[in-house]
Design an enzyme around this catalytic site. Sequence first.
Site, short mmCIF file in Angstrom:
data_model
loop_
_atom_site.label_atom_id
_atom_site.label_comp_id
_atom_site.label_asym_id
_atom_site.label_seq_id
_atom_site.Cartn_x
_atom_site.Cartn_y
_atom_site.Cartn_z
N CYS A 271 0.84 -1.20 0.00
CA CYS A 271 0.00 0.00 0.00
C CYS A 271 0.88 1.26 0.00
O CYS A 271 1.86 1.34 -0.74
CB CYS A 271 -0.94 -0.07 1.20
SG CYS A 271 -2.37 1.03 1.14
N THR A 272 0.58 2.24 0.84
CA THR A 272 1.35 3.48 0.88
C THR A 272 2.70 3.32 1.55
O THR A 272 3.46 4.30 1.65
CB THR A 272 0.56 4.59 1.58
OG1 THR A 272 0.15 4.13 2.88
CG2 THR A 272 -0.67 4.99 0.77
#
Length: 255
Positions: free
Chosen positions: A145-146
């Site tokens: 993800c981030t």
Amino acid sequence: MSDNQTHSRRTAFLTAAGATLGVGIAATAATAPAAAAVGGSRKPGQVQVAILLFDGFTALDAVGPYEALCRVPGVQVTTVAVRAGLVRTDTGELGIAAAKSLDQVPRPDIVVISGGGTKASMEDGRVLDWIRRAHRHSIWTTSVCTGSLMLGAAGLLRGVPATTYWAFRARLKEFGAIYTPGRFVESGKIITAAGVSAGIDMGLYLAARLAGERVGRAMELALEYDPEPPFGTGSPEKTDAETHALAMKLLTNPA
């Protein structure tokens, strides 16, 4: 185990892993450099996976790869944070214990950077320095993800094909990364997974790299990972503007 012995063990491992490698999604290169020294408290010969936790991380970003890797033979998975102890997720309701501090695990074989509320950690020199140092010796440095933005903030994504959470794809350019679609993207020894659930895909891929495709297939079954999403709206390309807006609202203000 001496540094030379460790180097030889990892070289042998990478040679064997390359022989059993299946093609990864958007894989650009499969060979990873050997690492140098053993850190942490793993048993001799084990491959150590360190999953980074920080205040505001997304639970599944960490738990997905953990479940895919924690039962793989010869693999030790641990959780790390600036300080050992309870770390709260992005909702504030769930806490997961970091088993060790960053200082206790200076040279993991595999680094997994969770995503979520990464802003503070992207500005935390202790975290970024640990990522850079660990990357110098890792077999793979990965993100979910981030978490890719943290790799970028550490200076590891310049000119590197990478992916991230769908709402932050444009931000990869800030760090010189080349956005590349895929559930996960492999470039040299850096692997970035897309949003949240994609960490499971990446974890299963790593399981196969570490212990062979047979084990990877078995772990996929062990997790009963056979997704059939009820709505088919799991990427922005498959949904409408109203659903997109609601998803963003729920992410930023779940209450």
